[in-house]
Design a protein around this motif. Structure first.
Motif, mmCIF file in Angstrom:
data_model
loop_
_atom_site.group_PDB
_atom_site.id
_atom_site.type_symbol
_atom_site.label_atom_id
_atom_site.label_comp_id
_atom_site.label_asym_id
_atom_site.label_seq_id
_atom_site.Cartn_x
_atom_site.Cartn_y
_atom_site.Cartn_z
ATOM 1 N N GLN A 139 -58.026 -72.658 19.347
ATOM 2 C CA GLN A 139 -56.611 -73.014 19.503
ATOM 3 C C GLN A 139 -56.250 -73.915 18.320
ATOM 4 O OE1 GLN A 139 -57.954 -73.942 23.546
ATOM 5 N NE2 GLN A 139 -56.049 -72.976 24.239
ATOM 6 N N HIS A 141 -51.368 -70.832 23.857
ATOM 7 C CA HIS A 141 -50.407 -71.146 24.933
ATOM 8 C C HIS A 141 -49.055 -70.508 24.617
ATOM 9 C CE1 HIS A 141 -52.565 -74.803 26.958
ATOM 10 N NE2 HIS A 141 -53.282 -73.686 26.955
ATOM 11 N N ARG A 147 -52.196 -86.851 23.955
ATOM 12 C CA ARG A 147 -53.599 -86.687 23.556
ATOM 13 C C ARG A 147 -53.870 -87.459 22.265
ATOM 14 N NH1 ARG A 147 -54.880 -80.529 25.482
ATOM 15 N NH2 ARG A 147 -52.973 -80.240 26.690
ATOM 16 N N ALA A 149 -57.516 -78.838 22.674
ATOM 17 C CA ALA A 149 -57.252 -78.325 24.019
ATOM 18 C C ALA A 149 -58.338 -78.776 24.982
ATOM 19 C CB ALA A 149 -57.210 -76.795 23.985
ATOM 20 N N GLY A 150 -57.949 -78.883 26.249
ATOM 21 C CA GLY A 150 -58.921 -79.208 27.293
ATOM 22 C C GLY A 150 -59.606 -77.945 27.796
ATOM 23 N N GLU A 195 -57.582 -73.403 35.773
ATOM 24 C CA GLU A 195 -57.958 -74.246 34.628
ATOM 25 C C GLU A 195 -56.742 -74.871 33.961
ATOM 26 O OE1 GLU A 195 -58.875 -75.369 30.466
ATOM 27 O OE2 GLU A 195 -57.425 -73.901 31.174
ATOM 28 N N GLU A 196 -55.652 -74.121 33.884
ATOM 29 C CA GLU A 196 -54.496 -74.622 33.130
ATOM 30 C C GLU A 196 -53.656 -75.628 33.922
ATOM 31 O OE1 GLU A 196 -54.148 -74.161 30.105
ATOM 32 O OE2 GLU A 196 -54.887 -72.198 29.500
ATOM 33 N N ARG A 246 -51.768 -86.105 31.636
ATOM 34 C CA ARG A 246 -50.406 -85.674 31.970
ATOM 35 C C ARG A 246 -49.754 -86.756 32.834
ATOM 36 N NH1 ARG A 246 -51.266 -79.262 33.686
ATOM 37 N NH2 ARG A 246 -52.391 -78.692 31.789
ATOM 38 N N ASP A 250 -56.738 -67.001 25.993
ATOM 39 C CA ASP A 250 -57.141 -68.323 26.472
ATOM 40 C C ASP A 250 -57.667 -68.190 27.895
ATOM 41 O OD1 ASP A 250 -57.310 -70.888 27.470
ATOM 42 O OD2 ASP A 250 -55.298 -71.506 26.863
#
Ligand code: GLV
Ligand code: MN
Ligand code: MN
Length: 403
Positions: A189, A373, A283, A347-348, A120-121, A211, A86
């Motif tokens: 993913q 992840h 989400r 996933a973003g 990024e995460e 989040r 990832d």
């Protein structure tokens, strides 16, 4: 000529998490800095001109920087205890694609760049896609500079230590204006490609997602000396939130809600916590559904907090609406790749941030289990190379042969 798998093997020892398993590589920490240095070395060895933008994103240019450049790349940071693919797969595939293009004698008619986006995460500072959000101006730079990691270090301090001037962080129209099209290759993913029996796909959409931090405050006290009736234990409403997340998401088709991180303070076995922080990741396909899920969970959390004599404070730490990738570019690339299937992403991605500003597409590489992840995240070497071949075809098509 390097292969994606060979390049991944070269960084396999960096950021190994011996406690959680997998990799823990977070924005501007020692391991991510080592990976950034490794990337700069690989890019320089290929004769690419490297620059770091005001927000810590690294650009490696083949040809003069912009305008109307074709840009590809991804990120090198991971979630805590994440997989090897990832992010890094998109970076190594980009380097391998440069080699592949060169091996064909290709010379791009338009400038071409490989980018590595910072944090990024959001594994260190909490907000995902921090580098691309800053670049695109979708986060207030003051708020970004103030974000803190688990040890209290701010983004401003971490950026300064990495050689950046934090006062210059923020929307970068010059860097953004150079991008003609952005294409991010990423491990899938999910199991879309496995089920379709295809090695490579293109992205259609990204779920709306965000989040939220819930801080429950109660009364710290003794686990043995405090009668049950006298307690104001914030772990009670925190637990209720976890259960509410599952039931609220189950009630709405396609919605997801997760509590992956919960921090009681002070965190002693024989101590009733004084506060508990709970992070909710929610989400769904659209903004309305995502907001409805969060509203249901928030109502349950407030009710449970009141019943226990606790307070609750809710903070939205990040949010992004549904992303619809450029349909013209998506179909063009799918056609170029022999009718590659279009898949939604749960996933973003940095590509999702850039999609609001420039024509953007994503390529996905098959993941045999769909797991991500987590240390079990995987892509077979042959599929990684199929991804590189697809990226070579895409870059050659978009950049045009300038020979
Ligand atoms: C990043 O991969 C995310 O979707 O959280
Ligand atoms: Mn990720
Ligand atoms: Mn990623």
């Amino acid at each position: 000529m390097a292969t994606a798998t060979g390049l991944l093997a070269a960084i396999a020892d960096v950021g190994v998490d011996r406690v959680r398993g997998g990799y823990s590589r977070h924005g501007f920490d020692r391991d991510e800095l080592a990976l950034r240095e490794w990337f700069v070395g690989e890019a320089t060895a290929r004769g690419l001109d490297v620059e770091v933008d005001r927000n810590g994103n690294i650009w490696a240019w083949w040809g003069r920087p912009g305008p109307d450049a074709v840009v590809t790349g991804s990120h090198l940071d991971s979630v805590p205890g994440g997989g090897a693919f990832d992010g890094p797969l998109g970076v190594v595939a980009a380097l391998a694609a440069v080699d592949g293009l060169r091996a064909r004698g290709f010379v791009p008619a338009r400038p071409l760049a490989v980018v590595v986006f910072a944090e990024e995460e959001g594994g260190r500072f909490g907000v995902p896609c921090l580098g691309s959000r800053l670049l695109a101006g979708t986060i207030d730079p003051d708020a970004a500079r103030r974000l803190r990691d688990r040890d209290g270090t701010t983004v401003a301090d971490a950026a300064r230590a990495a050689g950046l001037d934090p006062d210059r962080m923020g929307r970068d129209d010059e860097a953004l204006g150079r991008i003609g099209q952005f294409v991010e290759l990423h491990v899938e993913q999910g199991r879309g490609l496995v089920d379709l029996g295809r090695a490579v796909g293109v992205a259609s959409t990204i779920l709306a997602h965000g989040r939220w931090r819930f801080r429950f405050t109660g009364e710290g006290n003794h686990a043995g000396a405090t009668p049950i009736t006298d307690r104001h234990d914030p772990m009670l409403p925190a637990s209720r939130l976890v259960l509410a997340a599952r039931s609220a998401a189950s009630a709405l088709p396609g919605a997801r809600a997760t509590v992956g991180r919960l921090v009681p303070v002070p965190g002693g076995t024989n101590v009733i916590a004084s506060t508990v922080d709970v992070w909710l990741d929610a989400r769904a396909a659209d903004d309305g559904t995502t907001r409805a899920v969060v509203a249901d969970i928030t109502a349950a959390a407030r009710e449970a907090a009141a019943a226990e004599g606790c307070q609750v404070e809710v903070t939205e730490e990040s949010y992004g609406d549904t992303v619809f990738f450029d349909p013209v570019l998506r179909d063009e690339l799918a056609g170029l790749l022999g009718g590659a299937p279009a898949l939604p992403s749960g996933a973003g991605h940095d590509a999702g941030i850039l999609a609001a500003r420039v024509p953007t597409a994503m390529l996905f590489v098959r993941n045999p289990t769909g797991i991500s992840h987590a240390p079990a995240e995987h892509a077979e070497p042959a599929d990684c190379e199929a991804g590189v071949d697809a990226l070579v075809a895409v870059l050659a098509h978009l950049a045009g042969d300038g020979r």
